[in-house]
Each structure stands twice: as structure tokens, then as C-alpha cells.
Design an enzyme around this catalytic site. Structure first.
Site, PDB file in Angstrom:
ATOM      1  N   GLY A 165      -3.097  31.567   1.361  1.00  0.00           N
ATOM      2  CA  GLY A 165      -1.958  31.273   0.496  1.00  0.00           C
ATOM      3  C   GLY A 165      -1.132  32.527   0.292  1.00  0.00           C
ATOM      4  CB  CYS A 189      -6.209  34.548   4.288  1.00  0.00           C
ATOM      5  SG  CYS A 189      -4.812  35.705   4.111  1.00  0.00           S
ATOM      6  CE1 TYR A 190      -4.470  34.347  -4.085  1.00  0.00           C
ATOM      7  CE2 TYR A 190      -5.752  32.316  -3.985  1.00  0.00           C
ATOM      8  CZ  TYR A 190      -5.081  33.274  -4.725  1.00  0.00           C
ATOM      9  OH  TYR A 190      -5.014  33.169  -6.086  1.00  0.00           O
ATOM     10  CG  HIS A 222      -4.815  32.871   8.715  1.00  0.00           C
ATOM     11  ND1 HIS A 222      -4.784  31.912   7.743  1.00  0.00           N
ATOM     12  CD2 HIS A 222      -4.233  33.969   8.185  1.00  0.00           C
ATOM     13  CE1 HIS A 222      -4.185  32.393   6.660  1.00  0.00           C
ATOM     14  NE2 HIS A 222      -3.847  33.638   6.902  1.00  0.00           N
ATOM     15  CD  GLU A 253      -6.109  28.980   9.371  1.00  0.00           C
ATOM     16  OE1 GLU A 253      -5.209  29.260   8.560  1.00  0.00           O
ATOM     17  OE2 GLU A 253      -7.145  29.675   9.502  1.00  0.00           O
ATOM     18  CG  ASP A 312       6.250  14.650  14.686  1.00  0.00           C
ATOM     19  OD1 ASP A 312       5.217  14.801  15.355  1.00  0.00           O
ATOM     20  OD2 ASP A 312       6.985  15.599  14.348  1.00  0.00           O
ATOM     21  CE  LYS A 346       5.409  18.247  16.492  1.00  0.00           C
ATOM     22  NZ  LYS A 346       6.520  17.272  16.441  1.00  0.00           N
TER      23      LYS A 346
END
Length: 484
Positions: free
Chosen positions: A28, A55-56, A141, A143, A199, A340
């Protein structure tokens, strides 16, 4: 595997009631020492559920459990080299890793009873773990695609540490969303806002699977699309889907709306509101349809400020932050919790043709946010032609599928040039090409020099009013993919 996204305010009791295999505390934008910093109830660390802080999330975990977090004066953004020293998260991964960092604060003392498992030059505590307490933290990160072994690290945490079953598949997503759509709309008719991108097309297929011929798709041709794109959308949709399609020609309407508007947030919100007005008009014409399908993704929600007011507003997506307060229609958003890459897997499961599944993302506000400045018919035409040349050459080079996005940007400034032995004062065109998996992070694409030379030569030679081509070499973060 199945996961739920919940706010940081969730109580330990509500968390326990979900019987999770694992908990992940996300990254964040805040500092853990800010007055309004998102906090969690420390009792969640006493539930005995394996918990990973990213992270945060790592910094918050360290602070709540007796460690220390400081702003050391050294920040890390982008690719960073790590040296690892064992631990359950790393498993059999190499000792030397490349990861994606995005932080200013750093953990300078881990929680008591934990050990440091990774370091970088600027961050001595880049990862820690306390297996006896089920606590794990990483400053980077895992991810994002730009942490090459990040998926393996997450698997190590979820499979080996938490023992979670990998049973969540595209087929399961489809089954759940079809049921939710039926429960939401009942027997009523539904409109789908079709843009031609993957999408909205996947959203349309999911809703059609749920409600059948009670769905009508509406394609708003706002005049901000790329060259020949409107015709391609109508042709492709008509060729592959047996769903009624209404094309609304609204080019002048949107151009008049944007006259003189330079602020990108205002552009997005004006376009978002006008989209809704067009759909409301079509809904009344079709018999007062009250449900509107949008292909909103979770990345749109996050960048527009999130659902709980915690994420920073990077830019208001027209289908999130641009919606009018007095909107009459109710939204159906079957992709709202997907990224996505997940949407593409669902599209493949639904049998969508490959060229639609892998179409590069194109923003709803279209070329309006690729003109940095006021939108005019002349600038739109110049940008369309430049983008068409870029797309043609990227495809010819066989690189289209390798890129997340490739597009042209027109800053509304002019620079001096010399063409035909005469002074010119023309627009520059910016080439932007990036690689990514989910658009939350991106790296600039290393296009071959000969390809760039061909693109640049064609643009300045074939498009009057352009005398300069430049290349954007910035990753996300610190930049966004789009310029506005």
C-alpha cells in the site's frame, strides 16, 4: 486457488469465521507511522493462520509485533538484486534473486523470534520469517511478473507452509459468476457496454451464458478509437457472437463535450458520465432496461482509489471514478475481482477467438487520454495515423503478443524541425511499449533499434504536422502505463 479480498478493518472473529488457509497483508502507499495509516487488529496474528506480509504489509507486521520501521533516506523502486539465505519461502529457489521493489520505509529490526532470510544493498532486511508463529514478510512484490520467481515464492507459502489446495480454475470462476449474475438480475433485461476489448467481451459472454436473449450489447462509437477500430469491433462481434448489438454513433457529441478540456481526470470523468447517459438513453429506447454490464477489472478499482478508501487514487478509470452520482442504471460487473491475465484465461475457457483474447488493452476514454492537452479533431487524426503505423510495424515484426501494450502519445506541444530544407514547427509523437501480466506493474519493452528506426521514419515522413518521434523508457512504477 480461491481467494477473497477484504478490508484491513476486518475483525479477527470475522476472519476466523472464514476458516482461511492463509492470510496475506498487501502492499500500500502509506507509511506505517502516518496518522491515517491502515492498521489491523493485532489479534489476527494470534489466530494460528499462516500470514504473509508484502511491502507495507511486512512493515505493519513488524511494527505490530515489536520490530522497528524507519525512513532510512534510501528508497528502492523497480528491479533490485537480492541475496537469500534459506527459509520456507525460498525453498529450492536460487540464492541470488531479482525482485521488484517499491518502498521508501524499511524494516530495520524484525519481530522478536524471527530471522532475516533476504537482503539487498539498500535493504538489509528484505525478508524475514518466524515459522513457529506462522509469520512471514517480504519487502518486495512477489505478485508481479517482474519478480521472476515470485509465483514460486507464493506457491511455497500457500502450498508448503499453509497447505492450501489449488482448486480455483477458470471453469470455477465461470460457474460462480453465472450463478451470481442470475441471482442479481433475476428475469429482467440487461444491457452490456461493449467496447470491443477482451474485458467487455468476456463480461458479455458471461452474462449471455447467465441470461440468454435478455442481453443486448451497446457499442458507443465515441470517435476516440484507433483507425478503423469501430468497424472492426462491429464486424468481429457480429462474426463470433449471437447477441443483438446496437452501434451508437456519438463522435460529435463526445468531441463537443471535450472541447478545451486539458485536465486528464476531468476528461475521464466527463467521458464516463457521458457513456452512462448514452446507455440510459438506449435503455429507455429498448424498454427501460435497468441493468448495465461493465467489464470493470480489479486493477481499475485499485487505481481509482480502491473500495475502502485505502488505495491511493492513481487515476480515476472512466468506469469507476467517472460514474455519475445520479446514475439510474444498476451495475453488473462479473470481472470486478479479476485481473487482466485471469480474464484472458476465462475468455479462453469460454471459447473466445485468440485474436480477441490477446488484443492489447485499450482505455475506455480512448485517444482522449493519449493526447496530453485539449482534444481536437486534427490531433485525433494525427494520433490515429501514428498509432496505426506503430501497430502495423509491431505486428510485422512478430512482437504484438510479446507486448502488454504498444501505443502512440501526442503531447500538445510543438518543436522545431527541418524537413525539405525548411523550418517546421510540428508535434512530437511518443512511442510507449511495455511488458506486463496484469498492468499493476510494467517494464518498458526493449524494441529492436531497426524496428524503432522504421517506425520513426514512417511517422515523420507520412504524417504532416509531425517532425519528431521519441521513446518512453520508464517502468511502472514510477510512471503509469498511460500518460494520462
Amino acid at each position: 486457488m480461491y481467494s477473497e479480498l477484504v478490508p484491513h478493518t476486518l475483525s479477527p472473529e470475522a476472519l476466523r469465521a472464514r476458516r482461511p488457509y492463509a492470510v496475506i497483508l498487501s502492499g500500500g502507499p502509506a507509511s506505517v507511522y502516518s496518522d491515517d495509516a491502515p492498521r489491523v487488529d493485532p489479534q489476527i496474528f494470534e489466530l494460528g493462520v499462516p500470514t504473509l506480509g508484502i511491502c507495507y504489509g511486512m512493515q505493519l507486521m513488524a511494527l505490530e509485533l515489536g520490530g522497528r520501521v524507519e525512513r532510512t533516506g534510501v528508497s528502492e523502486f523497480g528491479k533490485t538484486a537480492l541475496r537469500t539465505s534459506g527459509g520456507a519461502l525460498w525453498g529450492d529457489l536460487p540464492e541470488d534473486e531479482v525482485v521488484w521493489m517499491s518502498h521508501r520505509d524499511s524494516v530495520v529490526a524484525p519481530p522478536e523470534g524471527s530471522r532475516v532470510t533476504a537482503t539487498s544493498v539498500s535493504t538489509p532486511i528484505a525478508a524475514f520469517e518466524a515459522p513457529a508463529r506462522g509469520l512471514y514478510g517480504v519487502q518486495f512484490h512477489p505478485e508481479v511478473v517482474h519478480t521472476p520467481h515470485g509465483t514460486e515464492l507464493l506457491k511455497n507459502f500457500l502450498y508448503d507452509v499453509a497447505g492450501a489446495p489449488p482448486a480455483w480454475t477458470p471453469a470455477a470462476v465461470i460457474e460462480e459468476q453465472v450463478e451470481r449474475i442470475r441471482s442479481q438480475v433475476g428475469r429482467e433485461r440487461v444491457l452490456c457496454a461493449l467496447s470491443g476489448g477482451v474485458d467487455s467481451a468476456v463480461a458479455a459472454l458471461l452474462v449471455h451464458k447467465a441470461v440468454g436473449d435478455r442481453l443486448t450489447c451497446v457499442f458507443v462509437d465515441h470517435g476516440l478509437l484507433r483507425k478503423a477500430e469501430a468497424e472492426e469491433v462491429v464486424e468481429t462481434f457480429g462474426e463470433h457472437f449471437h447477441v443483438p448489438l446496437v452501434r451508437v454513433r456519438a463522435q460529435e457529441r463526445f468531441l463537443d463535450l471535450l472541447a478545451g478540456v486539458e485536465d486528464p481526470e476531468q476528461k475521464r470523468k466527463l467521458i464516463g458520465r457521458e457513456f452512462i447517459r448514452v446507455f440510459e438513453e438506449e435503455a429507455r429506447r429498448l424498454g427501460d432496461v435497468r441493468w448495465l454490464v461493465q467489464g470493470t477489472l480489479y486493477s481499475d478499482v485499485i487505481e481509482s482509489g480502491g473500495t475502502e478508501g485505502v488505495a491511493a487514487t492513481i487515476k480515476s478509470h472512466h468506469n469507476v471514478g467517472g460514474l455519475p452520482d445520479d446514475m439510474r442504471m444498476r451495475l453488473v460487473e462479473p470481472l470486478r475481482l479479476l485481473f487482466k491475465d485471469e480474464v484472458r484465461r476465462v475468455g479462453e475457457e469460454l471459447g473466445m477467438p485468440e485474436r480477441m483474447v490477446w488484443r492489447q488493452p485499450f482505455p475506455g476514454p480512448g485517444l482522449a487520454i493519449r493526447i496530453v492537452g485539449a482534444v481536437t479533431a486534427e490531433r485525433l487524426e494525427i494520433l490515429r495515423e501514428a498509432d496505426a503505423i506503430l501497430q502495423e510495424e509491431v505486428r510485422r515484426a512478430g512482437l504484438y503478443r510479446d507486448l502488454w501494450q504498444s501505443f502512440a502519445v501526442l503531447p500538445a506541444i510543438r518543436s522545431v524541425g527541418v524537413q525539405g530544407d525548411e523550418r517546421t514547427y510540428g508535434y512530437p509523437i511518443v512511442i510507449r511499449a511495455v511488458t506486463s501480466d496484469d498492468a499493476m506493474t510494467a517494464d518498458w519493452a526493449r524494441l529492436p533499434y531497426d524496428l524503432l528506426e522504421t517506425i520513426s521514419g514512417r511517422i515523420v515522413n507520412e504524417i504532416p504536422g509531425v517532425n519528431r518521434v521519441v521513446l518512453d523508457l520508464t517502468s511502472k512504477p514510477p510512471a503509469t502505463i498511460e500518460w494520462e
